[in-house]
Scaffold this active site. Structure first.
Site, PDB file in Angstrom:
ATOM      1  N   PHE A 247       0.806  -1.225   0.000  1.00  0.00           N
ATOM      2  CA  PHE A 247       0.000   0.000   0.000  1.00  0.00           C
ATOM      3  C   PHE A 247       0.839   1.275   0.000  1.00  0.00           C
ATOM      4  O   PHE A 247       0.352   2.339   0.358  1.00  0.00           O
ATOM      5  CB  PHE A 247      -0.970   0.032   1.188  1.00  0.00           C
ATOM      6  CG  PHE A 247      -1.756  -1.226   1.377  1.00  0.00           C
ATOM      7  CD1 PHE A 247      -2.656  -1.648   0.409  1.00  0.00           C
ATOM      8  CD2 PHE A 247      -1.596  -2.015   2.510  1.00  0.00           C
ATOM      9  CE1 PHE A 247      -3.381  -2.823   0.570  1.00  0.00           C
ATOM     10  CE2 PHE A 247      -2.316  -3.183   2.676  1.00  0.00           C
ATOM     11  CZ  PHE A 247      -3.209  -3.591   1.704  1.00  0.00           C
ATOM     12  N   GLU A 251       7.429   1.215  -0.195  1.00  0.00           N
ATOM     13  CA  GLU A 251       8.085   1.870  -1.321  1.00  0.00           C
ATOM     14  C   GLU A 251       9.431   2.437  -0.902  1.00  0.00           C
ATOM     15  O   GLU A 251      10.428   2.260  -1.580  1.00  0.00           O
ATOM     16  CB  GLU A 251       7.196   2.985  -1.889  1.00  0.00           C
ATOM     17  CG  GLU A 251       7.808   3.649  -3.114  1.00  0.00           C
ATOM     18  CD  GLU A 251       6.878   4.632  -3.799  1.00  0.00           C
ATOM     19  OE1 GLU A 251       7.372   5.428  -4.622  1.00  0.00           O
ATOM     20  OE2 GLU A 251       5.656   4.613  -3.528  1.00  0.00           O
ATOM     21  N   ARG A 329       0.937  15.811  -5.611  1.00  0.00           N
ATOM     22  CA  ARG A 329      -0.202  15.049  -6.114  1.00  0.00           C
ATOM     23  C   ARG A 329      -1.499  15.461  -5.417  1.00  0.00           C
ATOM     24  O   ARG A 329      -2.572  15.375  -6.013  1.00  0.00           O
ATOM     25  CB  ARG A 329       0.035  13.543  -5.955  1.00  0.00           C
ATOM     26  CG  ARG A 329      -0.970  12.693  -6.706  1.00  0.00           C
ATOM     27  CD  ARG A 329      -0.567  11.242  -6.735  1.00  0.00           C
ATOM     28  NE  ARG A 329       0.477  10.954  -7.684  1.00  0.00           N
ATOM     29  CZ  ARG A 329       0.305  10.280  -8.822  1.00  0.00           C
ATOM     30  NH1 ARG A 329      -0.897   9.845  -9.146  1.00  0.00           N
ATOM     31  NH2 ARG A 329       1.308  10.051  -9.622  1.00  0.00           N
ATOM     32  N   PHE A 363      -1.335   8.381  -2.740  1.00  0.00           N
ATOM     33  CA  PHE A 363      -0.160   9.252  -2.775  1.00  0.00           C
ATOM     34  C   PHE A 363      -0.522  10.737  -2.711  1.00  0.00           C
ATOM     35  O   PHE A 363      -0.031  11.557  -3.467  1.00  0.00           O
ATOM     36  CB  PHE A 363       0.621   8.955  -4.063  1.00  0.00           C
ATOM     37  CG  PHE A 363       2.092   9.241  -3.967  1.00  0.00           C
ATOM     38  CD1 PHE A 363       2.939   8.365  -3.331  1.00  0.00           C
ATOM     39  CD2 PHE A 363       2.637  10.374  -4.524  1.00  0.00           C
ATOM     40  CE1 PHE A 363       4.310   8.611  -3.251  1.00  0.00           C
ATOM     41  CE2 PHE A 363       3.997  10.638  -4.454  1.00  0.00           C
ATOM     42  CZ  PHE A 363       4.831   9.762  -3.817  1.00  0.00           C
ATOM     43  N   GLU A 736      -5.037   2.481  -7.169  1.00  0.00           N
ATOM     44  CA  GLU A 736      -5.336   3.636  -6.324  1.00  0.00           C
ATOM     45  C   GLU A 736      -6.691   4.295  -6.587  1.00  0.00           C
ATOM     46  O   GLU A 736      -7.345   4.762  -5.655  1.00  0.00           O
ATOM     47  CB  GLU A 736      -4.229   4.683  -6.485  1.00  0.00           C
ATOM     48  CG  GLU A 736      -2.901   4.230  -5.947  1.00  0.00           C
ATOM     49  CD  GLU A 736      -1.782   5.217  -6.270  1.00  0.00           C
ATOM     50  OE1 GLU A 736      -0.994   5.524  -5.372  1.00  0.00           O
ATOM     51  OE2 GLU A 736      -1.718   5.692  -7.424  1.00  0.00           O
TER      52      GLU A 736
END
Length: 786
Positions: A247, A251, A329, A363, A736
């Site tokens: 999720f 990362e 974003r 994000f 997403e």
């Protein structure tokens, strides 16, 4: 609406088993339910494997005055103790290049739970027990644990903020017939993956080291470990077969623990493993950013938005990590599906003495949309109209029209807008108007239970904001018996990526899906991979695998044309066979002949997303390749005495383009919605006045349970949409985009709460809308009503 399609498995039928656009089960589903899927903690450990335990800071902000590890070193089973002095290269794993994210604290700690040292011991239990014996003396410093009272103009920012601007928002707001301003607070969220952070490092010859790591970004982990060890990247191999969820939490966050294991393994010349327990994981890894959004909007009496000004303040934590692009974003989605004639949006990534927040499904996009939907709700209450009416009034131009209402705040033209049709279809199938009237009538008579309903849209941009991340590689081998080996740069974290990419290859060769072997993602096969994030896994890796398969396919066609002396256009790939002029041979037989004919049966594929360009300094560009759309209608019931509530029903219509695998995509929509529902309703992160996370375990942090799902849950994919751009088989990303569909639940709760004041006052319900918060807002509305 999409129907699941499972084709016949008989060879020679009209279709292969498992090609694109068919519903196939996850390739590891049977292993998940039987417990045979192998995760890193299931792997047999090499003989002599050592284990790491971490010593965490016990203050949130302070100077390390003394560090006494003597009792740690003499504890049973301890082999070594690592501090920043034991790092061969640079003591930094910052993904942003800001050099602000140390593996081990040096002379200062900046959040409670920051790693200060690590213990290398013979067993995990010995390592963890020894880590508790350290004597550390701190000079405590004042800490910042919340952004609530920070002034963005003077507060410390961890990275450069962004401003988006189109038109003169100030002038438009001032000239508008009506205007208002407000603030919405949006809480953070823990990733709560099933498999915690875990890595196994095995040293090899020379500088070589093999890392088994639960990471979404194998290449980033590889490069950072090389940086930490002071060796070239080719000396480090990172392998990932599967993750038990990610999720976004793996990362960048996996890198610190993998680096610790790598340092210990190289120093001890033995395999070293680290696995955090749930409390350690939740305390010391980054989360979804909590935001405060200040907004001012000008509008007319009909509800047309004329100008809007946003300030998105985000809690970055102690270091930059990915806060810059997350804030970007959020601004990219401050419009959601709405056209603003004049707009200004600014970000402010603020420093606090909490763990560094990071990537999380969406994000920053979902936080951006919450701000947009609050503005819509404010305008609806101010004009006395149904929020859905205000939403439809302000949508971007539909696809195929261009009346000047299709330019985003970052100056990209929205060419593929289908939100009008999606909302219209859902409004009808969910019977929205009649149910809304019924709910109003029910609330007028019901004293203790209030119901609410909301229908909200989603427009989600697909691509990495970091342009160079929009690329992927894949490796395809065809063996002499016709079986296929597939490797690509994406990672499997339960989302079904491997199956989708395998379906793409099966479609190209026209062979059954069980002829394809999906292998672990490894930097030793496909280099320079992009993280599996930004919903780009199938888009990027599917295209790269298709490119590799087509290279081999072209070679096979050329070979067959020469071998059988026929034109290339007379060679057609059919299900599990190939027609050559007027005869047919099996795929395996053609491959065998091609091998004998010394045809190369291996290919490396590559893909880079076209059209992407972005000038951050100007706030302009083509930030996204395309947009994915969806809409959700949620109905809730609320107990006015306690604030407790139930999601009674949810209807969703989501756009996955020409879905590669409808079954997997439906699962992603359902899971994304429920996870988003948790973020906006029950999952509350709480830090005390010492900067300690108090919600650091399942006992204190409430994720949605099976019992929390909507009682009636109708989910469908559009059966008519396709990607506007030539994506892989015209499919659309579906990781997403479904997540912010859950905003409908927040607004349904707001609708229910508003009923206690006869729908005259905008509730301004913040997230997470816990029962306590819902109850307090109802009490406030009663007081305001008088």
């Amino acid at each position: 609406m999409h129907k699941s399609v499972i084709t016949s498995g008989a060879r020679g039928n009209a279709r292969i088993r498992g090609g694109v656009a068919t519903s196939q089960k996850h390739d590891s589903a049977h292993k998940h339910v039987t417990g045979t899927a192998s995760y890193i903690d299931d792997m047999p450990e090499p003989e002599g494997t050592l284990h790491l335990g971490v010593g965490f800071a016990t203050v949130a902000h302070g100077i390390i005055k003394s560090l006494d590890l003597s009792a740690v070193r003499t504890a049973p089973g301890v082999v070594d103790v690592l501090t920043w002095k034991d790092v061969p290269g640079e003591n930094d794993i910052s993904p942003s290049g800001m050099h602000d994210d140390p593996i081990f604290a040096v002379d200062r700690v900046q959040f409670h739970g920051q790693p200060v040292f690590a213990v290398v011991a013979k067993t995990r239990d010995q390592a963890r027990r020894a880590a508790r014996l350290a004597k550390i003396e701190y000079e405590e410093l004042p800490g910042i644990f919340s952004i609530d009272n920070l002034d963005p103009a003077t507060a410390r920012q961890v990275t450069t903020p962004l401003t988006l601007k189109r038109g003169d928002a100030r002038a438009a707001i001032d000239a508008a017939p009506r205007r208002l301003k407000g603030r919405v607070k949006i809480g953070g969220q823990d990733h709560f993956y099933l498999e915690g952070q875990v890595s196994l490092a095995i040293p090899g010859e020379d500088d070589d080291i093999l890392i088994y790591c639960s990471t979404q970004g194998p290449s980033e982990t590889q490069h950072l470990i090389a940086h930490v060890l002071g060796v070239p990247s080719h000396a480090v191999t990172v392998e990932v077969r599967r993750m038990g969820g990610g999720f976004g939490g793996k990362e960048t966050q996996a890198n610190q623990w993998a680096a610790m294991a790598a340092i210990a393994a190289k120093k001890q010349k033995r395999a070293v493993k680290i696995r955090l327990d749930r409390d350690e994981d939740m305390t010391s890894t980054g989360k979804r950013h909590d935001f405060i959004v200040d907004y001012e909007v000008g509008f007319d009496d009909e509800g047309h938005i004329l100008g809007v000004d946003f300030l998105y303040v985000l809690n970055a934590g102690f270091s930059a990590d990915l806060s810059g692009p997350v804030g970007d974003r959020a601004l990219f989605h401050c419009d959601n599906a709405y056209f603003y004639p004049a707009v200004q949006a600014r970000s402010a990534p603020l420093y606090t003495n909490t763990v560094s927040n990071t990537a999380f499904r969406g994000f920053g996009g979902p936080q951006g949309m919450v701000g947009a939907e609050r503005v819509i709700e404010e305008v609806a209450f101010a004009t006395g109209k149904d929020p859905l009416e205000i939403r439809k009034l302000n949508f971007y131009d539909p696809m195929g029209t261009d009346n000047g209402r299709n330019i985003t705040p970052y100056h990209q033209k929205v060419e593929d807008c289908i939100i009008q049709r999606i909302v219209a279809e859902l409004e009808q199938s969910a019977n929205y108007a009649a149910r809304r009237a019924e709910i109003r009538a029910f609330n007028a008579k019901s004293r203790y239970v209030k119901r609410g309903i909301a229908l909200t849209p989603v427009k989600f941009g697909i691509s990495f904001t970091k342009t160079e991340s929009n690329q992927a590689g894949a490796l395809v081998h065809v063996y002499g018996d016709g079986s296929v080996h597939l490797n690509h740069g994406g990672t499997e974290m339960g989302q079904g990526l491997h199956m989708k990419v395998a379906q793409v290859v099966a479609e190209e060769f026209q062979i059954d899906i069980d002829c394809i072997k999906i292998t672990a993602t490894t930097t030793g096969k496909v280099p320079n991979t992009s993280p599996t994030a930004a919903s780009s896994g199938a888009d990027l890796n599917g295209m790269a695998a298709q490119d590799a398969a087509r290279q081999i396919k072209r070679r096979l066609i050329r070979f067959a044309a020469e071998q059988y002396q026929v034109p290339e256009d007379q060679i057609v790939f059919l299900p599990n066979r190939v027609r050559v002029d007027n005869q047919e041979i099996s795929f395996g037989e053609l491959v065998k002949q091609a091998y004998i004919g010394r045809v190369q049966l291996s290919a490396a594929g590559f893909y880079k997303t076209p059209k992407i360009h972005w000038d951050r300094s100007k706030g302009r560009g083509h930030a996204f390749y395309y947009f994915a759309y969806g809409a959700a209608c949620a109905e809730v019931s609320v107990d006015v005495l306690t604030g407790e509530y139930q999601v009674e029903r949810a209807d969703i219509l989501h756009d996955a383009g020409r879905s590669l695998n409808p079954a997997i995509d439906l699962g992603q929509v359902e899971g994304g919605f429920v996870q988003g529902m948790g973020w906006l309703t029950t999952e509350e992160l709480v830090w005390d006045d010492k900067g300690r996370l108090r919600t650091h375990a399942p006992s204190t942090y409430k994720i949605p349970l099976a019992s929390d799902r909507p009682k009636i849950f109708n989910v469908a994919l559009t059966d008519w949409s396709e990607a506007y751009e030539p994506t892989i088989h015209r499919s659309k990303a579906v990781g997403e985009p479904p997540f912010p569909l859950a905003i409908s639940v927040l607004h349904a709760l707001s609708d229910a709460v508003a009923s206690v004041a006869d729908y005259r006052i905008c509730p301004r319900l913040d997230a997470p809308a816990t029962p306590e918060r819902v109850l307090m807002v109802m009490e406030r509305l009663r007081r305001q009503r008088g």
